[in-house]
Scaffold this active site. Structure first.
Site, PDB file in Angstrom:
ATOM      1  N   HIS A  64       0.758  -1.324   0.063  1.00  0.00           N
ATOM      2  CA  HIS A  64      -0.012  -0.107   0.015  1.00  0.00           C
ATOM      3  C   HIS A  64       0.730   1.279   0.076  1.00  0.00           C
ATOM      4  O   HIS A  64       0.542   2.304   0.508  1.00  0.00           O
ATOM      5  CB  HIS A  64      -0.759   0.042   0.985  1.00  0.00           C
ATOM      6  CG  HIS A  64      -1.584  -1.234   1.538  1.00  0.00           C
ATOM      7  ND1 HIS A  64      -1.178  -2.245   2.229  1.00  0.00           N
ATOM      8  CD2 HIS A  64      -2.790  -2.035   0.849  1.00  0.00           C
ATOM      9  CE1 HIS A  64      -1.693  -3.088   2.388  1.00  0.00           C
ATOM     10  NE2 HIS A  64      -2.767  -3.050   1.434  1.00  0.00           N
TER      11      HIS A  64
HETATM   12  S1  FES Z   1       2.073  -0.505   3.079  1.00  0.00           S
HETATM   13 FE1  FES Z   1       0.397  -1.920   3.650  1.00  0.00          FE
HETATM   14  S2  FES Z   1       1.371  -3.425   4.224  1.00  0.00           S
HETATM   15 FE2  FES Z   1       2.921  -2.086   3.626  1.00  0.00          FE
END
Ligand code: FES
Ligand code: HEM
Lengths: 183, 427
Positions: free
Chosen positions: A148
């Site tokens: 993410h």
């Molecule tokens: S940014 Fe969501 S798990 Fe690493």
């Protein structure tokens, strides 16, 4: 019972006593059920043999400057990086940058050359990229989590993206100059 | 002994006098009055029941061949696919059955939303439905971990880590869920145990759902109550027949995927064995979780004192829990969208919003997809918290027919119909 119930006064007294007994018995029942629930719940916690696998030795000798290795400790990847001079300087400079989870570089690395961290993104647990020289290292030259989009700096501190915390540090100590014991 | 036993067969009568299952079945599945105007959307509850049975039967057979251990799980599933007699069939039915279950149940739920089936007196029926949905999600999630592929492992990691967002006890809970310090053998074993248990809990709750249904009886496209025999037909043969048609069509649909496109709903990454040291480049959950996954990821900044990660988790669970209070959020006095000139369109906007969230959930969380996801998340909650309460107050419903039979027969539904209709309009 039947004859006392016939008299209204003693009936009231009895009712009070009955309420108390019901309450007390009910409370005991709840306590009993709760104390039996605990063994059931705790049986789901890590068992002794899982806890026993909790230390690892790492030989640092073969790791060159600018190289990282990943080892497994408690089923989790642990990043061991021998940082370059430039990375250490950058990390120290960033001590005064705006940090989401403020921590000094000196508190994150026992010896500035060696950065030892648990390689799990503090967002939802993916493994950040940056261990291999060909990996993307994010905007701050450290690690980048592709899940993410979390960016970590050269001290493994969170700088950008959804993760709330810096990459965690496992307990470890230097056994000698060339070996560490994790756990 | 029993007075009104209608059973001629002495064995049946003997049993029925002692345990009236035959009378019960006759009452609830033969004579049971169904509104005469139901359309095919009322098939989906029956279809969901069929899928539940199919899942339990195939699941029990698969469990005889499966090994819940991190070293063998992946291979044991490959063995089922390749070596076990008809294993490929059982495995593909069970794997696609999960998707079928959610398709059927989502249609079943949107039917309820459109025709106002959640409104009084069916609130508890609806709420039991939401409990069923939560149980289904937990079951599906844990089942998906069992084949121990890359998506199994990383999906489990990401979802269990959600709980670490809970303040104070979060990390303790995650360790408790894992039974270790990461998703590992202990986790796989407990998921297997619970995946086997949950469908039976589901069975029980579906039982309550059906009991509640048989108290309030089915709603119908007009959203008005049955007022007498002229409004209803007996369940048998009318709905045994109509449900059979639906089941036939549905099984063809199901079979198409099992035999011709078994991996249509799946992720290729799950054919790679789980590797705790290698995260796949793009983690996506199964399609039926995508809208909720989109809501989870739509929060990118801290809101007030709540960290982004916790807020995402709260909204994700909130998006389902909010369904529990929908019966009270919707202030409209008529049930069916057929008689609600504005809600009729609002319903479709909400439907598109859910589809949009689903699409966003399948994309990396960045750029346009992220923004669409944020807008759609806000609208999702606004639909329940603003639109439904306000719309019910300002919308003028169309006149309701005085009875279910009226539009069919042209006549009124008997003398009491008008009075009963007035009663129904203020639930
Ligand atoms: S940014 Fe969501 S798990 Fe690493
Ligand atoms: C395992 C999943 C489920 C099964 C087996 C199931 C079963 C059924 C059956 C057999 C009926 C009657 C037939 C029909 O109206 O289609 C029904 C009605 C209903 N169900 Fe479900 N159901 C399930 C899940 C849900 C869910 C998730 C919800 C909503 C959150 C829900 C809400 C309702 C409502 C409101 C009715 C009454 C509808 C009406 O009469 O208009 N159900 N269900």
């Amino acid at each position: 019972m039947a004859d006392t119930a016939a008299s209204p006064e003693s009936g009231d007294e009895d009712a009070g006593r009955r309420d108390f007994l019901i309450l007390a018995a009910g409370a005991m029942g709840v306590v009993g059920a709760a104390s039996f629930a605990w063994p059931l719940i705790d049986s789901m916690n890590p068992s002794a043999e899982v806890l026993a696998l909790s230390t690892v030795d790492v030989d640092l000798d073969p790791i060159q400057e600018g190289q990282s290795i990943t080892i497994v400790w408690q089923g989790k990847p642990v990043f061991v990086r021998r940082r370059t001079k430039a990375e250490i300087e950058q990390a120290l400079k960033d001590d005064s940058a705006e940090l989401r989870d403020p921590e000094k570089d000196g508190d994150r690395a026992q010896k500035p050359d060696w950065l030892v961290m648990i390689g799990l993104c503090t967002h939802l647990g993916c493994i950040p990229l940056g261990q291999k020289s060909t990996d993307p290292k994010g905007e701050f030259g450290g690690w980048f989590c592709p899940c993410h989009g979390s960016h970590y700096d050269t001290a493994g501190r969170i700088r950008k993206g959804p993760a709330p915390k810096n990459l965690p540090l496992p307990p470890y100590k230097f056994v000698d100059d060339k070996t560490i014991l994790i756990g | 002994m029993s007075t009104g036993s209608q059973w001629k067969n002495p064995v049946i009568r003997w049993v029925d006098d002692r345990l009236p299952i035959f009378t019960y079945m006759d009452h609830e599945y033969q004579q049971f009055p169904m509104p005469r105007n139901l359309n095919y959307f009322w098939n989906f509850g029956a279809l969901a029941s069929i899928v539940l049975v199919v899942m339990v039967v195939t699941g029990v057979m698969l469990a005889m061949q499966y090994t819940p251990h991190v070293d063998y799980a992946f291979d044991s599933v490959e063995r089922i696919r390749r070596d076990v007699n008809y294993g490929w069939l059982l495995q593909y039915i069970h794997m696609n059955g999960g998707s079928m279950f959610f398709i059927v149940v989502y249609i079943h739920m949107f039917r309820g939303l459109y025709y106002g089936s959640y409104k009084a007196p069916r609130e508890l029926l609806w709420m039991l439905g939401v409990v069923i949905l939560l149980l289904m999600m937990a079951t599906a999630f844990m089942g998906y971990v069992l084949p121990w592929g890359q998506m199994s492992y990383w999906g489990a990691t990401v979802i269990t880590n959600l709980f670490s967002a809970i303040p104070l006890v979060g990390d303790w809970i995650v360790t408790l869920l894992w039974g270790g310090f990461s998703v590992d053998n202990a986790t796989l074993n407990r998921f297997y145990s619970l995946h086997y248990l949950m469908p039976f809990v589901l069975f029980a709750v579906v039982g309550l759902h059906v009991v509640a249904l048989h108290v309030s009886k089915s709603n119908n496209p007009d959203g008005i109550e049955m007022k007498g025999p002229q409004d209803s037909v007996p369940f048998h043969p009318y709905f045994t027949a109509k449900d059979s048609v639906g089941v036939g069509v549905f099984l063809l649909f199901f079979a198409f995927f099992v035999f011709y496109a078994p991996n249509f709903f799946g992720e290729p990454d799950n054919y790679i064995e789980a590797n705790p040291l290698q995260t796949p480049s793009h983690i996506v959950p199964e399609w039926y979780f995508l809208p909720f996954y989109a809501i989870l990821r739509s929060v990118t900044i801290d809101i007030l004192f709540i960290p982004a990660k916790l807020m995402g988790v709260l909204l994700m669970f909130g998006s389902i829990l909010i369904l529990f209070i929908l019966p009270w959020l919707d202030t409209a006095r008529v049930r069916s969208a057929k008689y609600r000139p504005i809600y009729k369109y609002i319903f479709w906007i909400f439907f598109v919003d859910c589809i949009a969230l689903g699409w966003v959930g399948s994309q990396p969380a960045e750029g346009t997809a992220l923004i669409i996801g944020q807008v759609a998340t806000v609208y999702y909650f606004a639909h329940f918290l603003l639109v439904m309460p306000i719309l019910g107050k300002i919308e003028t419903p169309l006149p309701l027919p005085s009875s279910i039979a009226e539009p069919v027969t042209g006549g009124g539904g008997g003398a009491s119909a008008g009075a009963a209709a007035a009663k129904m309009e203020k639930p």
